[in-house]
Design a protein around this motif. Structure first.
Motif, PDB file in Angstrom:
ATOM      1  N   ASP A   1     -20.151   7.956  -2.190  1.00  0.00           N
ATOM      2  CA  ASP A   1     -20.873   7.413  -3.329  1.00  0.00           C
ATOM      3  C   ASP A   1     -19.840   6.766  -4.258  1.00  0.00           C
ATOM      4  O   ASP A   1     -18.659   6.720  -3.946  1.00  0.00           O
ATOM      5  N   SER A   2     -20.259   6.275  -5.408  1.00  0.00           N
ATOM      6  CA  SER A   2     -19.326   5.560  -6.283  1.00  0.00           C
ATOM      7  C   SER A   2     -18.238   6.486  -6.833  1.00  0.00           C
ATOM      8  O   SER A   2     -17.089   6.087  -6.978  1.00  0.00           O
ATOM      9  N   ILE A   3     -18.571   7.731  -7.106  1.00  0.00           N
ATOM     10  CA  ILE A   3     -17.571   8.677  -7.608  1.00  0.00           C
ATOM     11  C   ILE A   3     -16.586   9.032  -6.495  1.00  0.00           C
ATOM     12  O   ILE A   3     -15.373   9.111  -6.718  1.00  0.00           O
ATOM     13  N   GLY A   4     -17.105   9.231  -5.293  1.00  0.00           N
ATOM     14  CA  GLY A   4     -16.237   9.537  -4.156  1.00  0.00           C
ATOM     15  C   GLY A   4     -15.297   8.396  -3.826  1.00  0.00           C
ATOM     16  O   GLY A   4     -14.152   8.619  -3.424  1.00  0.00           O
ATOM     17  N   THR A   5     -15.772   7.167  -4.006  1.00  0.00           N
ATOM     18  CA  THR A   5     -14.930   5.993  -3.753  1.00  0.00           C
ATOM     19  C   THR A   5     -13.752   5.963  -4.715  1.00  0.00           C
ATOM     20  O   THR A   5     -12.607   5.757  -4.305  1.00  0.00           O
ATOM     21  N   VAL A   6     -14.011   6.195  -5.994  1.00  0.00           N
ATOM     22  CA  VAL A   6     -12.946   6.196  -6.996  1.00  0.00           C
ATOM     23  C   VAL A   6     -11.981   7.348  -6.721  1.00  0.00           C
ATOM     24  O   VAL A   6     -10.750   7.185  -6.803  1.00  0.00           O
ATOM     25  N   GLU A   7     -12.514   8.501  -6.364  1.00  0.00           N
ATOM     26  CA  GLU A   7     -11.686   9.676  -6.095  1.00  0.00           C
ATOM     27  C   GLU A   7     -10.748   9.449  -4.910  1.00  0.00           C
ATOM     28  O   GLU A   7      -9.554   9.747  -4.979  1.00  0.00           O
ATOM     29  N   ILE A   8     -11.278   8.899  -3.829  1.00  0.00           N
ATOM     30  CA  ILE A   8     -10.451   8.685  -2.632  1.00  0.00           C
ATOM     31  C   ILE A   8      -9.393   7.618  -2.905  1.00  0.00           C
ATOM     32  O   ILE A   8      -8.255   7.723  -2.427  1.00  0.00           O
ATOM     33  N   LYS A   9      -9.725   6.598  -3.697  1.00  0.00           N
ATOM     34  CA  LYS A   9      -8.742   5.569  -4.043  1.00  0.00           C
ATOM     35  C   LYS A   9      -7.612   6.152  -4.878  1.00  0.00           C
ATOM     36  O   LYS A   9      -6.439   5.846  -4.657  1.00  0.00           O
TER      37      LYS A   9
ATOM     38  N   SER B   1      -4.617  17.056   2.921  1.00  0.00           N
ATOM     39  CA  SER B   1      -4.155  18.229   2.168  1.00  0.00           C
ATOM     40  C   SER B   1      -4.622  18.188   0.712  1.00  0.00           C
ATOM     41  O   SER B   1      -4.672  19.211   0.050  1.00  0.00           O
ATOM     42  N   LYS B   2      -4.980  16.991   0.206  1.00  0.00           N
ATOM     43  CA  LYS B   2      -5.424  16.859  -1.181  1.00  0.00           C
ATOM     44  C   LYS B   2      -6.912  17.120  -1.362  1.00  0.00           C
ATOM     45  O   LYS B   2      -7.389  17.217  -2.476  1.00  0.00           O
ATOM     46  N   GLY B   3      -7.652  17.165  -0.278  1.00  0.00           N
ATOM     47  CA  GLY B   3      -9.090  17.387  -0.393  1.00  0.00           C
ATOM     48  C   GLY B   3      -9.654  17.955   0.900  1.00  0.00           C
ATOM     49  O   GLY B   3      -9.014  17.929   1.943  1.00  0.00           O
TER      50      GLY B   3
ATOM     51  N   LYS C   1      -6.587   9.273  -4.934  1.00  0.00           N
ATOM     52  CA  LYS C   1      -5.767  10.156  -4.098  1.00  0.00           C
ATOM     53  C   LYS C   1      -4.854   9.357  -3.176  1.00  0.00           C
ATOM     54  O   LYS C   1      -3.718   9.745  -2.932  1.00  0.00           O
ATOM     55  N   LEU C   2      -5.348   8.238  -2.656  1.00  0.00           N
ATOM     56  CA  LEU C   2      -4.504   7.395  -1.801  1.00  0.00           C
ATOM     57  C   LEU C   2      -3.402   6.720  -2.613  1.00  0.00           C
ATOM     58  O   LEU C   2      -2.273   6.590  -2.140  1.00  0.00           O
ATOM     59  N   HIS C   3      -3.721   6.274  -3.821  1.00  0.00           N
ATOM     60  CA  HIS C   3      -2.698   5.645  -4.671  1.00  0.00           C
ATOM     61  C   HIS C   3      -1.571   6.613  -5.001  1.00  0.00           C
ATOM     62  O   HIS C   3      -0.430   6.195  -5.203  1.00  0.00           O
ATOM     63  N   ALA C   4      -1.874   7.888  -5.059  1.00  0.00           N
ATOM     64  CA  ALA C   4      -0.870   8.891  -5.404  1.00  0.00           C
ATOM     65  C   ALA C   4       0.125   9.135  -4.266  1.00  0.00           C
ATOM     66  O   ALA C   4       1.190   9.692  -4.497  1.00  0.00           O
ATOM     67  N   ILE C   5      -0.210   8.712  -3.073  1.00  0.00           N
ATOM     68  CA  ILE C   5       0.672   8.907  -1.917  1.00  0.00           C
ATOM     69  C   ILE C   5       1.736   7.813  -1.920  1.00  0.00           C
ATOM     70  O   ILE C   5       1.423   6.627  -2.035  1.00  0.00           O
ATOM     71  N   LYS C   6       2.978   8.211  -1.797  1.00  0.00           N
ATOM     72  CA  LYS C   6       4.092   7.259  -1.833  1.00  0.00           C
ATOM     73  C   LYS C   6       4.029   6.332  -0.616  1.00  0.00           C
ATOM     74  O   LYS C   6       3.874   6.775   0.510  1.00  0.00           O
ATOM     75  N   GLY C   7       4.148   5.034  -0.872  1.00  0.00           N
ATOM     76  CA  GLY C   7       4.144   4.038   0.192  1.00  0.00           C
ATOM     77  C   GLY C   7       2.829   3.302   0.334  1.00  0.00           C
ATOM     78  O   GLY C   7       2.768   2.236   0.931  1.00  0.00           O
ATOM     79  N   VAL C   8       1.740   3.848  -0.215  1.00  0.00           N
ATOM     80  CA  VAL C   8       0.428   3.191  -0.127  1.00  0.00           C
ATOM     81  C   VAL C   8       0.363   2.103  -1.187  1.00  0.00           C
ATOM     82  O   VAL C   8       0.697   2.324  -2.354  1.00  0.00           O
ATOM     83  N   LYS C   9      -0.055   0.921  -0.787  1.00  0.00           N
ATOM     84  CA  LYS C   9      -0.143  -0.222  -1.688  1.00  0.00           C
ATOM     85  C   LYS C   9      -1.476  -0.208  -2.428  1.00  0.00           C
ATOM     86  O   LYS C   9      -2.364   0.593  -2.145  1.00  0.00           O
ATOM     87  N   SER C  10      -1.646  -1.127  -3.338  1.00  0.00           N
ATOM     88  CA  SER C  10      -2.830  -1.136  -4.201  1.00  0.00           C
ATOM     89  C   SER C  10      -4.096  -1.605  -3.486  1.00  0.00           C
ATOM     90  O   SER C  10      -5.193  -1.396  -3.988  1.00  0.00           O
ATOM     91  N   ASP C  11      -3.965  -2.240  -2.350  1.00  0.00           N
ATOM     92  CA  ASP C  11      -5.142  -2.744  -1.641  1.00  0.00           C
ATOM     93  C   ASP C  11      -5.763  -1.630  -0.818  1.00  0.00           C
ATOM     94  O   ASP C  11      -5.294  -1.306   0.269  1.00  0.00           O
ATOM     95  N   ILE C  12      -6.839  -1.052  -1.331  1.00  0.00           N
ATOM     96  CA  ILE C  12      -7.575  -0.008  -0.625  1.00  0.00           C
ATOM     97  C   ILE C  12      -9.034  -0.430  -0.586  1.00  0.00           C
ATOM     98  O   ILE C  12      -9.625  -0.738  -1.625  1.00  0.00           O
ATOM     99  N   ILE C  13      -9.603  -0.459   0.598  1.00  0.00           N
ATOM    100  CA  ILE C  13     -10.985  -0.880   0.772  1.00  0.00           C
ATOM    101  C   ILE C  13     -11.790   0.316   1.263  1.00  0.00           C
ATOM    102  O   ILE C  13     -11.466   0.900   2.296  1.00  0.00           O
ATOM    103  N   VAL C  14     -12.829   0.653   0.514  1.00  0.00           N
ATOM    104  CA  VAL C  14     -13.717   1.752   0.899  1.00  0.00           C
ATOM    105  C   VAL C  14     -15.090   1.146   1.141  1.00  0.00           C
ATOM    106  O   VAL C  14     -15.695   0.573   0.238  1.00  0.00           O
ATOM    107  N   LYS C  15     -15.570   1.255   2.360  1.00  0.00           N
ATOM    108  CA  LYS C  15     -16.866   0.691   2.722  1.00  0.00           C
ATOM    109  C   LYS C  15     -17.606   1.739   3.539  1.00  0.00           C
ATOM    110  O   LYS C  15     -17.153   2.118   4.614  1.00  0.00           O
ATOM    111  N   ASN C  16     -18.721   2.221   3.011  1.00  0.00           N
ATOM    112  CA  ASN C  16     -19.513   3.277   3.647  1.00  0.00           C
ATOM    113  C   ASN C  16     -18.642   4.503   3.917  1.00  0.00           C
ATOM    114  O   ASN C  16     -18.220   5.162   3.008  1.00  0.00           O
TER     115      ASN C  16
END
Length: 141
Positions: free
Chosen positions: A52-60, A100-102, A62-77
């Motif tokens: 859902d919209s909250i889950g999308t923001v949450e997963i983004k 490990s974060k969720g 958490k991914l941004h917090a991981i070292k090496g992940v760039k800003s382009d994150i696409i969440v679709k369904n």
């Protein structure tokens, strides 16, 4: 005699223009900068249910917090596609840190074995004349 002279001038002009374009091409190939994002890789994680919209923001976040992940994150369904620097983190490391974060039910997308060695660039074929010419010019300069 005037016709022969005009034909000769036209042919020399075409030859000169061709040589000029060839020289520009060689100069362009010789002075090409290395690709800045050559270590960026795209990866995918498939989740068991859509976000859902909250889950999308949450997963983004958490991914941004991981070292090496760039800003382009696409969440679709239920699919998350992200870009990461493969010199810092590979897709397995990012997947393990995210898990490990969720408490997620997901699996990392792994390319099938029959596609791993397939050429991915549809424009330049490695056995083509343009690829061989480019490599020759780059090796000279």
């Amino acid at each position: 005699m005037k016709i022969n002279k005009k034909v000769k001038i036209a042919l020399l002009s075409l030859l000169g223009i061709g040589l000029l374009f060839f020289a520009i091409l060689v100069y362009h190939i010789a002075n090409a900068r290395p690709i800045e994002n050559a270590t960026i890789q795209i990866s995918r994680i498939d989740f068991d249910k859509p976000f859902d919209s909250i889950g999308t923001v949450e997963i983004k976040e958490k991914l941004h917090a991981i070292k090496g992940v760039k800003s382009d994150i696409i969440v679709k369904n239920n699919v998350v596609v992200y870009f990461h620097d493969n010199t810092i983190a590979n897709s397995e490391k990012v997947y393990n840190e995210l898990m490990s974060k969720g408490n997620y039910k997901a699996e990392r997308f792994v390319l099938p074995a029959n596609l791993t060695n397939k050429q991915v660039c549809p424009v330049i074929k490695k056995d083509g004349l343009s690829y061989k010419f480019t490599k020759l010019v780059q090796s000279i300069f």
